[in-house]
Scaffold this active site. Structure first.
Site, PDB file in Angstrom:
ATOM      1  CB  SER A 117       5.861  -1.460  -3.193  1.00  0.00           C
ATOM      2  OG  SER A 117       5.948  -0.070  -3.302  1.00  0.00           O
ATOM      3  CB  SER A 119       7.638   0.737  -6.342  1.00  0.00           C
ATOM      4  OG  SER A 119       8.041  -0.158  -5.313  1.00  0.00           O
ATOM      5  CE  LYS A 130      10.371  -2.875  -6.450  1.00  0.00           C
ATOM      6  NZ  LYS A 130       9.504  -2.440  -5.328  1.00  0.00           N
TER       7      LYS A 130
END
Length: 493
Positions: free
Chosen positions: A179, A155, A80
């Site tokens: 997330s 997210s 990520k």
């Protein structure tokens, strides 16, 4: 070769070690998959093709010399874009960081490299990890591989979408409000949020470089995969004490009890009273319970004594208010914007929903945060952690929904979400079933359990005891065998 991209990471590692396939061949297979599909998904925002190919070649050469780097020797993975990667752009989807090249890996990235992983690139996300959709001003929005008109969640939407679509076998994300878990259920993959402070957050944003370390509670590092075996492998590699984060305790990984389905005592709930869940998700959870009961598992509908979502939500909000007052750059995430989100988008002007969180009580923390108030909030959080610890002693795990809805169509930031014909605030629909366990710090794993009538994934959240992730994953494995429903999205083979 296209079949390689849907094999689990641990199997790829074994095949590379046994010289059934080379690390370069695996890399080429993933690269072809990325070139074929990423342009419509926007899951990978920075591809490190040249360095990854070099690393894969070195992995093959090392094996030829009899060297073995570790459990992920030669296996390509993604990271990520919130984690610093030495020499590779790390933006967190935030314009001021568009050209930021870290000088050091985040701890979790360093540990995966040490285990032999090949970093393919970085996955797309919500700006500074601050939304339940993965949109930002630097890269195109992330689309759900099951239906491009739907969000992959946030997210960590790029992480979940990449793993689901075969662009990566494994990805690392962070979770302060869901997330990891929300994108996992939206994209139909497995996701783990470990115990609070089990894994070092060193080298992770949204604390922009140069800002003080404020996110010391509730933020955890987790992982995405297409199998629980890969989740356990990844977790075992990245967990543990870190000199860069002295607040991560040196607690060894636990040993699973080896309980069978018939030995387990499982609590479950299909919705909080205050926040209803879409009928298809409720039905899927109830089907899971029925299957477990038929298998001889002791299952019981249960809610901890004195568990009040309004109080939990309020305490989460106060914690967020304190840490976000200082964690984010003031030019973008200021107090007035926080107020706008809390009062305008979080309640939609609905008095009942405003009462749910008692949003007015956030005002002191937002407008005039004090050290005393912060310590009082931490003390209340300690009481809540102890309450859940005590309540879970009677159970092996607790099953809950992950979100109030399955994946929803792309919408403006913080728009209301429809739950079976009724409009609910964005944060309430997406965070009501995940945030309580960021607050309590308990580990949670998501497994897929079915699909909606229009083919969107449905997952279930499995809550375990703190510091008992290996036991939690072992139980999740038993449940997955009995009730799991993992599927690959069509069109990516």
């Amino acid at each position: 070769m296209s079949d390689l991209v849907f094999l689990p990471a641990h199997q790829l590692a074994q095949m590379i070690r046994d010289r059934q396939v080379s690390a370069v061949e695996v890399f080429d297979a993933y690269l072809a998959q990325i070139y074929k599909h990423n342009s419509k998904l926007n899951a990978i925002c920075t591809l490190d093709e040249d360095n990854a190919r070099t690393r894969a070649k070195l992995a093959d050469e090392a094996l030829a010399r009899g060297e073995h780097w570790g459990a992920l020797h030669g296996v390509p993975i993604t990271i990520k874009d919130i984690f610093e990667t030495v020499g590779l752009r790390t933006t967190a989807g935030y314009i001021p960081l568009k050209d930021y090249i870290p000088q050091q890996d985040a701890t979790v990235v360093a540990r995966l490299r040490t285990a032999g992983a090949v970093i393919l690139g970085k996955t797309n996300m919500a700006e500074l990890a601050s939304d339940f959709q993965s949109t930002n001003s630097l890269f195109p929005r992330v689309n759900n591989p099951w239906n491009l008109d739907y969000t992959a969640g946030g997210s960590s939407g790029g992480s979940a979408a990449a793993v689901a679509a075969g662009l990566s076998p494994l990805d690392i994300g962070n979770d302060i409000a869901g997330s990891v878990r929300q994108p996992a259920t939206f994209c139909g993959v497995y996701g783990l949020k470990p115990t609070d402070r089990r894994i070092s957050t060193a080298g992770s944003i949204p604390e922009v470089p140069g800002m003080p370390l404020c996110l010391r509670q509730m933020l955890t590092i987790g992982c995405f995969a297409r199998s629980l075996e890969d989740i356990r492998l990844c977790f075992s590699l990245i967990a543990g004490a870190d000199l860069r984060r002295p607040d991560v305790p040196p607690i060894p990984l636990d040993t699973p009890s080896g309980k069978s389905l018939q030995d387990l005592k499982i609590a479950w709930i299909d919705q909080w009273i205050e926040v209803p869940v879409a009928a298809e998700i409720r039905g899927a959870v109830q089907t899971v319970v029925q299957k477990l009961a038929q298998a001889g598992t002791h299952v019981e509908r249960w809610l901890p004594k004195d568990f009040d979502l309004s109080t939990v939500w309020n305490l989460c909000g106060r914690m967020e208010a304190y840490i976000n007052n200082y964690a984010q750059p003031k030019d973008r995430y200021n107090v007035l914007r926080s107020l706008e989100l809390l009062f305008r988008t979080a309640t939609q002007g609905d008095k009942k929903l405003r009462k749910l969180g008692n949003f007015s009580s956030f005002l002191p923390e937002l407008l005039n945060p004090s050290l005393r108030g912060y310590f009082e909030t931490l003390t209340e959080r300690d009481r809540f952690i102890a309450q859940i610890d005590e309540a879970l002693e009677a159970w092996d795990v607790w099953l809950t929904p992950v979100t109030a809805t399955p994946a929803f169509t792309h919408c403006p930031a913080w728009s209301a979400i429809d739950i079976d014909g009724k409009s609910y605030p964005h944060a309430v629909a997406n965070g009501s079933y995940t945030m309580p366990f960021n607050l309590s710090g308990h580990p949670a794993v998501v497994i897929p359990i079915g699909q909606t009538h229009n083919g969107l994934p449905i997952g279930i959240q499995i809550i375990g005891k703190r510091w008992r992730e290996i036991e939690l994953l072992a139980i999740a494995q038993e449940l997955d065998k009995a009730v799991g429903d993992f599927r690959h999205p069509l069109g990516y083979f």
